[in-house]
Motif scaffolding. Structure first.
Motif, mmCIF file in Angstrom:
data_model
loop_
_atom_site.group_PDB
_atom_site.id
_atom_site.type_symbol
_atom_site.label_atom_id
_atom_site.label_comp_id
_atom_site.label_asym_id
_atom_site.label_seq_id
_atom_site.Cartn_x
_atom_site.Cartn_y
_atom_site.Cartn_z
ATOM 1 N N GLU A 192 0.856 -1.183 0.000
ATOM 2 C CA GLU A 192 0.000 0.000 0.000
ATOM 3 C C GLU A 192 0.892 1.232 0.000
ATOM 4 N N ILE A 193 0.571 2.164 -0.896
ATOM 5 C CA ILE A 193 1.331 3.402 -1.015
ATOM 6 C C ILE A 193 0.332 4.560 -1.104
ATOM 7 N N GLU A 194 0.268 5.361 -0.051
ATOM 8 C CA GLU A 194 -0.598 6.538 -0.010
ATOM 9 C C GLU A 194 -2.041 6.215 -0.391
ATOM 10 N N GLY A 195 -2.605 5.153 0.182
ATOM 11 C CA GLY A 195 -4.003 4.797 -0.039
ATOM 12 C C GLY A 195 -4.271 3.971 -1.275
ATOM 13 N N GLU A 196 -3.263 3.757 -2.080
ATOM 14 C CA GLU A 196 -3.396 2.910 -3.258
ATOM 15 C C GLU A 196 -2.577 1.646 -3.041
ATOM 16 N N VAL A 197 -2.831 0.636 -3.865
ATOM 17 C CA VAL A 197 -2.135 -0.637 -3.713
ATOM 18 C C VAL A 197 -1.467 -1.011 -5.025
ATOM 19 N N VAL A 198 -0.225 -1.447 -4.929
ATOM 20 C CA VAL A 198 0.514 -1.973 -6.069
ATOM 21 C C VAL A 198 0.684 -3.466 -5.829
ATOM 22 N N LEU A 199 0.265 -4.249 -6.816
ATOM 23 C CA LEU A 199 0.345 -5.710 -6.739
ATOM 24 C C LEU A 199 1.402 -6.200 -7.717
ATOM 25 N N ASP A 216 -6.543 1.942 -7.343
ATOM 26 C CA ASP A 216 -6.788 3.234 -6.707
ATOM 27 C C ASP A 216 -7.360 3.006 -5.311
ATOM 28 N N HIS A 217 -7.781 4.071 -4.630
ATOM 29 C CA HIS A 217 -8.233 3.929 -3.243
ATOM 30 C C HIS A 217 -9.463 3.027 -3.108
ATOM 31 N N VAL A 218 -10.372 3.046 -4.087
ATOM 32 C CA VAL A 218 -11.541 2.161 -4.022
ATOM 33 C C VAL A 218 -11.103 0.715 -4.264
ATOM 34 N N GLY A 219 -10.241 0.500 -5.245
ATOM 35 C CA GLY A 219 -9.701 -0.829 -5.494
ATOM 36 C C GLY A 219 -8.901 -1.341 -4.303
ATOM 37 N N ALA A 220 -8.210 -0.426 -3.626
ATOM 38 C CA ALA A 220 -7.446 -0.804 -2.433
ATOM 39 C C ALA A 220 -8.382 -1.296 -1.332
ATOM 40 N N LYS A 221 -9.553 -0.674 -1.200
ATOM 41 C CA LYS A 221 -10.535 -1.122 -0.207
ATOM 42 C C LYS A 221 -11.065 -2.503 -0.603
ATOM 43 N N PHE A 222 -11.301 -2.717 -1.901
ATOM 44 C CA PHE A 222 -11.703 -4.040 -2.381
ATOM 45 C C PHE A 222 -10.647 -5.073 -1.983
ATOM 46 N N VAL A 248 -23.148 4.418 -3.335
ATOM 47 C CA VAL A 248 -23.239 4.178 -4.772
ATOM 48 C C VAL A 248 -24.362 3.165 -5.011
ATOM 49 N N ASP A 249 -24.972 3.229 -6.170
ATOM 50 C CA ASP A 249 -26.026 2.294 -6.549
ATOM 51 C C ASP A 249 -25.494 0.860 -6.487
ATOM 52 N N SER A 250 -26.243 -0.033 -5.860
ATOM 53 C CA SER A 250 -25.773 -1.410 -5.658
ATOM 54 C C SER A 250 -25.528 -2.145 -6.972
ATOM 55 N N GLU A 251 -26.358 -1.901 -7.989
ATOM 56 C CA GLU A 251 -26.137 -2.552 -9.281
ATOM 57 C C GLU A 251 -24.854 -2.052 -9.927
ATOM 58 N N ARG A 252 -24.622 -0.766 -9.830
ATOM 59 C CA ARG A 252 -23.403 -0.168 -10.390
ATOM 60 C C ARG A 252 -22.171 -0.714 -9.673
ATOM 61 N N LEU A 253 -22.242 -0.782 -8.336
ATOM 62 C CA LEU A 253 -21.125 -1.303 -7.553
ATOM 63 C C LEU A 253 -20.832 -2.750 -7.928
ATOM 64 N N ALA A 254 -21.873 -3.582 -8.016
ATOM 65 C CA ALA A 254 -21.681 -4.998 -8.373
ATOM 66 C C ALA A 254 -21.050 -5.124 -9.754
ATOM 67 N N LYS A 255 -21.518 -4.307 -10.708
ATOM 68 C CA LYS A 255 -20.953 -4.345 -12.062
ATOM 69 C C LYS A 255 -19.473 -3.948 -12.035
ATOM 70 N N ASP A 256 -19.162 -2.851 -11.321
ATOM 71 C CA ASP A 256 -17.772 -2.385 -11.252
ATOM 72 C C ASP A 256 -16.862 -3.404 -10.563
ATOM 73 N N ILE A 257 -17.337 -4.006 -9.480
ATOM 74 C CA ILE A 257 -16.533 -5.002 -8.764
ATOM 75 C C ILE A 257 -16.290 -6.217 -9.654
ATOM 76 N N ASN A 258 -17.323 -6.662 -10.357
ATOM 77 C CA ASN A 258 -17.144 -7.820 -11.235
ATOM 78 C C ASN A 258 -16.214 -7.515 -12.394
ATOM 79 N N MET A 259 -16.231 -6.275 -12.900
ATOM 80 C CA MET A 259 -15.274 -5.887 -13.947
ATOM 81 C C MET A 259 -13.853 -5.898 -13.396
ATOM 82 N N LEU A 260 -13.679 -5.396 -12.171
ATOM 83 C CA LEU A 260 -12.358 -5.413 -11.537
ATOM 84 C C LEU A 260 -11.879 -6.849 -11.344
ATOM 85 N N ILE A 261 -12.762 -7.703 -10.866
ATOM 86 C CA ILE A 261 -12.397 -9.114 -10.676
ATOM 87 C C ILE A 261 -11.991 -9.742 -11.998
#
Length: 93
Positions: free
Chosen positions: A17-24, A36-42, A65-78
């Motif tokens: 973790e670097i300043e709220g973001e994560v490098v993998l 980014d910070h949202v992905g880091a929380k994920f 955030v809208d639950s459908e939007r969040l689910a779509k974004d999380i699944n895209m990240l996955i």
């Protein structure tokens, strides 16, 4: 029949973790992936539970955030993380 989608973190992944973001880093492929910070929380939540629905619920409690939007974004990240072999998908019945 109820099917639950789970993810499993690749054991070859190291992260920092670097300043709220994560490098993998995938040690096997030597490829980097940034969050980014949202992905880091994920990533933080994914290290405590493998259940994708649970991850989405926990993030819904944090972000307004809208639950459908969040689910779509999380699944895209996955999906992107699966492409880079950072996580693997599995299902349980």
């Amino acid at each position: 029949m109820n099917t639950t989608q789970n993810i499993k973190i690749n054991p070859d992944i190291i992260y920092q973790e670097i300043e709220g973001e994560v490098v993998l880093l995938n040690e096997e492929s030597e490829k980097y992936f940034g969050l980014d910070h949202v992905g880091a929380k994920f990533w933080e939540i994914a290290n405590t539970t493998q259940d994708v629905d649970d991850i989405i619920r926990q993030m819904q409690n944090i972000y307004d955030v809208d639950s459908e939007r969040l689910a779509k974004d999380i699944n895209m990240l996955i999906d992107k993380m699966v492409e880079h072999e950072i996580v693997f998908k599995s299902t349980e019945e």
